[in-house]
Design a protein around this motif. Sequence first.
Motif, PDB file in Angstrom:
ATOM      1  N   MET A  18       0.838  -1.199   0.000  1.00 13.74           N
ATOM      2  CA  MET A  18       0.000   0.000   0.000  1.00 13.74           C
ATOM      3  C   MET A  18       0.875   1.253   0.000  1.00 13.74           C
ATOM      4  O   MET A  18       1.878   1.304   0.698  1.00 13.74           O
ATOM      5  CB  MET A  18      -0.896   0.015   1.244  1.00 13.74           C
ATOM      6  N   MET A  19       0.461   2.233  -0.801  1.00 10.62           N
ATOM      7  CA  MET A  19       1.115   3.527  -0.812  1.00 10.62           C
ATOM      8  C   MET A  19       0.041   4.592  -0.706  1.00 10.62           C
ATOM      9  O   MET A  19      -0.884   4.634  -1.515  1.00 10.62           O
ATOM     10  CB  MET A  19       1.930   3.742  -2.081  1.00 10.62           C
ATOM     11  N   GLU A  20       0.143   5.434   0.325  1.00 14.82           N
ATOM     12  CA  GLU A  20      -0.828   6.496   0.554  1.00 14.82           C
ATOM     13  C   GLU A  20      -0.142   7.834   0.328  1.00 14.82           C
ATOM     14  O   GLU A  20       0.881   8.133   0.945  1.00 14.82           O
ATOM     15  CB  GLU A  20      -1.336   6.411   1.996  1.00 14.82           C
ATOM     16  N   LEU A  21      -0.697   8.633  -0.558  1.00 10.64           N
ATOM     17  CA  LEU A  21      -0.192   9.980  -0.805  1.00 10.64           C
ATOM     18  C   LEU A  21      -0.770  10.892   0.269  1.00 10.64           C
ATOM     19  O   LEU A  21      -1.975  11.102   0.333  1.00 10.64           O
ATOM     20  CB  LEU A  21      -0.599  10.459  -2.204  1.00 10.64           C
ATOM     21  N   ILE A  50       9.318  11.736  -1.156  1.00  9.49           N
ATOM     22  CA  ILE A  50       9.778  11.366  -2.488  1.00  9.49           C
ATOM     23  C   ILE A  50       9.822  12.631  -3.343  1.00  9.49           C
ATOM     24  O   ILE A  50       8.804  13.319  -3.463  1.00  9.49           O
ATOM     25  CB  ILE A  50       8.831  10.347  -3.162  1.00  9.49           C
ATOM     26  N   PRO A  51      10.987  12.942  -3.924  1.00 11.34           N
ATOM     27  CA  PRO A  51      11.007  14.058  -4.864  1.00 11.34           C
ATOM     28  C   PRO A  51      10.224  13.661  -6.121  1.00 11.34           C
ATOM     29  O   PRO A  51      10.444  12.582  -6.681  1.00 11.34           O
ATOM     30  CB  PRO A  51      12.490  14.261  -5.173  1.00 11.34           C
ATOM     31  N   VAL A  52       9.284  14.507  -6.515  1.00  8.13           N
ATOM     32  CA  VAL A  52       8.451  14.208  -7.689  1.00  8.13           C
ATOM     33  C   VAL A  52       8.424  15.407  -8.620  1.00  8.13           C
ATOM     34  O   VAL A  52       8.686  16.544  -8.225  1.00  8.13           O
ATOM     35  CB  VAL A  52       6.999  13.826  -7.296  1.00  8.13           C
ATOM     36  N   ILE A  53       8.115  15.103  -9.859  1.00  5.11           N
ATOM     37  CA  ILE A  53       7.905  16.136 -10.875  1.00  5.11           C
ATOM     38  C   ILE A  53       6.434  16.074 -11.267  1.00  5.11           C
ATOM     39  O   ILE A  53       5.899  14.998 -11.539  1.00  5.11           O
ATOM     40  CB  ILE A  53       8.808  15.905 -12.102  1.00  5.11           C
ATOM     41  N   ASN A  63       5.361  12.047 -11.130  1.00  2.18           N
ATOM     42  CA  ASN A  63       6.372  11.023 -11.371  1.00  2.18           C
ATOM     43  C   ASN A  63       7.538  11.179 -10.410  1.00  2.18           C
ATOM     44  O   ASN A  63       8.012  12.292 -10.176  1.00  2.18           O
ATOM     45  CB  ASN A  63       6.897  11.107 -12.808  1.00  2.18           C
ATOM     46  N   GLY A  64       8.000  10.065  -9.879  1.00  2.00           N
ATOM     47  CA  GLY A  64       9.157  10.067  -8.992  1.00  2.00           C
ATOM     48  C   GLY A  64       9.562   8.648  -8.655  1.00  2.00           C
ATOM     49  O   GLY A  64       8.926   7.683  -9.073  1.00  2.00           O
ATOM     50  N   SER A  65      10.642   8.515  -7.904  1.00  3.52           N
ATOM     51  CA  SER A  65      11.083   7.191  -7.471  1.00  3.52           C
ATOM     52  C   SER A  65      11.829   7.313  -6.155  1.00  3.52           C
ATOM     53  O   SER A  65      12.328   8.385  -5.802  1.00  3.52           O
ATOM     54  CB  SER A  65      11.976   6.533  -8.532  1.00  3.52           C
ATOM     55  N   GLU A  92      13.773  -0.426  -5.505  1.00  2.00           N
ATOM     56  CA  GLU A  92      13.347   0.887  -5.997  1.00  2.00           C
ATOM     57  C   GLU A  92      11.866   0.841  -6.316  1.00  2.00           C
ATOM     58  O   GLU A  92      11.386  -0.072  -6.987  1.00  2.00           O
ATOM     59  CB  GLU A  92      14.129   1.280  -7.248  1.00  2.00           C
ATOM     60  N   ILE A  93      11.147   1.832  -5.811  1.00  2.00           N
ATOM     61  CA  ILE A  93       9.728   1.975  -6.111  1.00  2.00           C
ATOM     62  C   ILE A  93       9.579   3.180  -7.024  1.00  2.00           C
ATOM     63  O   ILE A  93      10.056   4.273  -6.709  1.00  2.00           O
ATOM     64  CB  ILE A  93       8.891   2.151  -4.830  1.00  2.00           C
ATOM     65  N   ILE A  94       8.953   2.956  -8.163  1.00  2.00           N
ATOM     66  CA  ILE A  94       8.729   4.028  -9.140  1.00  2.00           C
ATOM     67  C   ILE A  94       7.271   4.447  -9.065  1.00  2.00           C
ATOM     68  O   ILE A  94       6.369   3.616  -9.159  1.00  2.00           O
ATOM     69  CB  ILE A  94       9.096   3.557 -10.561  1.00  2.00           C
ATOM     70  N   LEU A  95       7.057   5.742  -8.864  1.00  2.00           N
ATOM     71  CA  LEU A  95       5.714   6.305  -8.744  1.00  2.00           C
ATOM     72  C   LEU A  95       5.355   7.004 -10.051  1.00  2.00           C
ATOM     73  O   LEU A  95       6.070   7.902 -10.495  1.00  2.00           O
ATOM     74  CB  LEU A  95       5.674   7.301  -7.585  1.00  2.00           C
ATOM     75  N   GLN A  96       4.285   6.550 -10.684  1.00  5.35           N
ATOM     76  CA  GLN A  96       3.749   7.183 -11.887  1.00  5.35           C
ATOM     77  C   GLN A  96       2.242   7.277 -11.705  1.00  5.35           C
ATOM     78  O   GLN A  96       1.531   6.289 -11.833  1.00  5.35           O
ATOM     79  CB  GLN A  96       4.090   6.383 -13.136  1.00  5.35           C
TER      80      GLN A  96
END
Length: 104
Positions: A18-21, A50-53, A63-65, A92-96
């Motif tokens: 689970m990933m909660e923003l 997490i640094p994201v763009i 997007n970030g990882s 590594e977890i990639i967030l898109q």
Amino acid sequence: MNKDFYNLLNSDIHPSIMMELVSVKKQDLNTNFNALVNIELSGVKKSYYIPVIIEKNESISINGSIKLNICDFNLDPPTKALGLIVVDEEIEIILQLEVKEQIN
């Protein structure tokens, strides 16, 4: 290898990650942000920045990882062939994330 990874994560007891923003804060004048997320892996919950763009077109793209150490989640990397093959502790977890605005 997938079976070994599922065993490592105790997927029979904890079948999902689970990933909660929690929040997103702007870092500078460009598209750089920091996202605070809660990650639950094998029943252990941790918070990370997490640094994201963030880009906005027809939708909003986030997007970030992040690289995590599985030992932080009380998991021990498995070894095979009498220790000749060792799984790295870091994953590594990639967030898109694609978000579309909906007007009611």
